[in-house]
Motif scaffolding. Structure first.
Motif, PDB file in Angstrom:
ATOM      1  N   GLU A 223       0.828  -1.201   0.000  1.00 34.51           N
ATOM      2  CA  GLU A 223       0.000   0.000   0.000  1.00 34.51           C
ATOM      3  C   GLU A 223       0.868   1.259   0.000  1.00 34.51           C
ATOM      4  OE1 GLU A 223      -3.662   0.530   0.223  1.00 34.51           O
ATOM      5  OE2 GLU A 223      -3.315  -1.350  -0.857  1.00 34.51           O
ATOM      6  N   LEU A 224       2.004   1.195   0.660  1.00 39.06           N
ATOM      7  CA  LEU A 224       2.931   2.329   0.688  1.00 39.06           C
ATOM      8  C   LEU A 224       3.454   2.634  -0.708  1.00 39.06           C
ATOM      9  CD1 LEU A 224       4.664   4.365   2.334  1.00 39.06           C
ATOM     10  CD2 LEU A 224       6.322   2.518   2.646  1.00 39.06           C
ATOM     11  N   LEU A 225       3.776   1.601  -1.465  1.00 37.70           N
ATOM     12  CA  LEU A 225       4.267   1.792  -2.825  1.00 37.70           C
ATOM     13  C   LEU A 225       3.195   2.426  -3.707  1.00 37.70           C
ATOM     14  CD1 LEU A 225       6.099  -1.633  -3.258  1.00 37.70           C
ATOM     15  CD2 LEU A 225       7.118   0.575  -2.667  1.00 37.70           C
ATOM     16  N   LEU A 226       1.947   2.008  -3.513  1.00 39.57           N
ATOM     17  CA  LEU A 226       0.846   2.598  -4.277  1.00 39.57           C
ATOM     18  C   LEU A 226       0.592   4.043  -3.843  1.00 39.57           C
ATOM     19  CD1 LEU A 226      -1.687  -0.383  -4.287  1.00 39.57           C
ATOM     20  CD2 LEU A 226      -0.018   0.235  -6.051  1.00 39.57           C
ATOM     21  N   ALA A 227       0.750   4.304  -2.542  1.00 37.24           N
ATOM     22  CA  ALA A 227       0.549   5.664  -2.034  1.00 37.24           C
ATOM     23  C   ALA A 227       1.564   6.624  -2.645  1.00 37.24           C
ATOM     24  CB  ALA A 227       0.649   5.674  -0.513  1.00 37.24           C
ATOM     25  N   TYR A 228       2.789   6.149  -2.858  1.00 32.10           N
ATOM     26  CA  TYR A 228       3.819   6.979  -3.481  1.00 32.10           C
ATOM     27  C   TYR A 228       3.389   7.393  -4.890  1.00 32.10           C
ATOM     28  CZ  TYR A 228       8.232   8.319  -5.667  1.00 32.10           C
ATOM     29  OH  TYR A 228       9.219   9.008  -6.347  1.00 32.10           O
ATOM     30  N   ALA A 229       2.862   6.425  -5.650  1.00 31.28           N
ATOM     31  CA  ALA A 229       2.415   6.723  -7.009  1.00 31.28           C
ATOM     32  C   ALA A 229       1.252   7.713  -6.989  1.00 31.28           C
ATOM     33  CB  ALA A 229       2.001   5.429  -7.711  1.00 31.28           C
TER      34      ALA A 229
END
Length: 217
Positions: free
Chosen positions: A59-65
């Motif tokens: 979810e953190l990786l998606l939040a960055y995008a």
């Protein structure tokens, strides 16, 4: 006393010893079962923690995008611990400085889309390691000065993560760039009807609809 009188006495003594040993045996068996149950519970909790951690990191990786695409500075900075380091392309420094660098690139763009895929996450206690692929699209004014163009970039993010007080964030990022190309845009972004295209924070429908969801509506 004959042998026939001796046998019942011996049987009684053997039976008594068996009865006396029974609680000890039951206690030992109970201890073994208890240890096995405790180990099973510990293993289950460990697996659950690992799965939850993998989910949070994904979810953190998606939040960055999302933060990049919505030009959401607070959300972008929240992906990294203050001392996080960053190396991507010609940039090599802190993640805090990288956010400043990235926002200057994104600010004049008309539209961006960052797609995250092939996510792989490893967890060891409060440490995490991940790899993911990205595909980014930048709609911008054509460098020729006439019309618009779409620049595409592809590569990977390789990250180390740390969990502090139950929160996972990136502590080191290594960005890899593998492909880039530019195509002329067939239709200017401004020609799309109002309300049909993505916007930036806080005007994008994501923030409005999420606020409704969080309020229970």
């Amino acid at each position: 006393m004959n042998s026939n009188d001796t046998m019942p006495a011996q049987n009684r003594r053997q039976g008594l010893r068996s009865l006396l040993a029974l609680p000890v045996g039951l206690a030992a068996a109970g201890a073994v079962a208890g240890n096995a149950a405790a180990k099973t519970d510990k293993d289950v909790l460990s697996r659950l923690d690992r799965l939850e951690s993998q989910h949070q990191i994904s979810e953190l990786l998606l939040a960055y995008a999302r933060a990049n695409d919505r030009f959401d500075e607070a959300a972008l900075r929240a992906c990294f611990w203050p001392e996080s380091t960053h190396k991507h392309g010609g940039f090599d420094g802190t993640s805090t400085a990288f956010v400043d660098f990235a926002l200057k690139i994104v600010q004049p763009l008309k539209y961006t889309a960052h797609h995250i895929s092939n996510v792989s996450v490893e967890v060891d206690g409060d440490r995490g390691f991940s790899e993911c692929y990205y595909l980014a699209q930048h709609r911008r004014t054509a460098k020729s000065g006439e019309g618009e163009e779409d620049a595409f970039f592809q590569g990977r993010y390789i990250d180390r993560h740390e969990r502090r007080n139950g929160v996972w964030k990136i502590i080191q990022r290594r960005g890899i760039s593998d492909l880039s190309f530019v195509l002329p845009a067939t239709k200017p972004y401004a020609d799309w009807p109002a309300g049909q295209h993505s916007m930036r924070a806080p005007d994008d429908p994501y923030y409005q609809l999420r606020a409704l969801f969080q309020s229970g509506r």
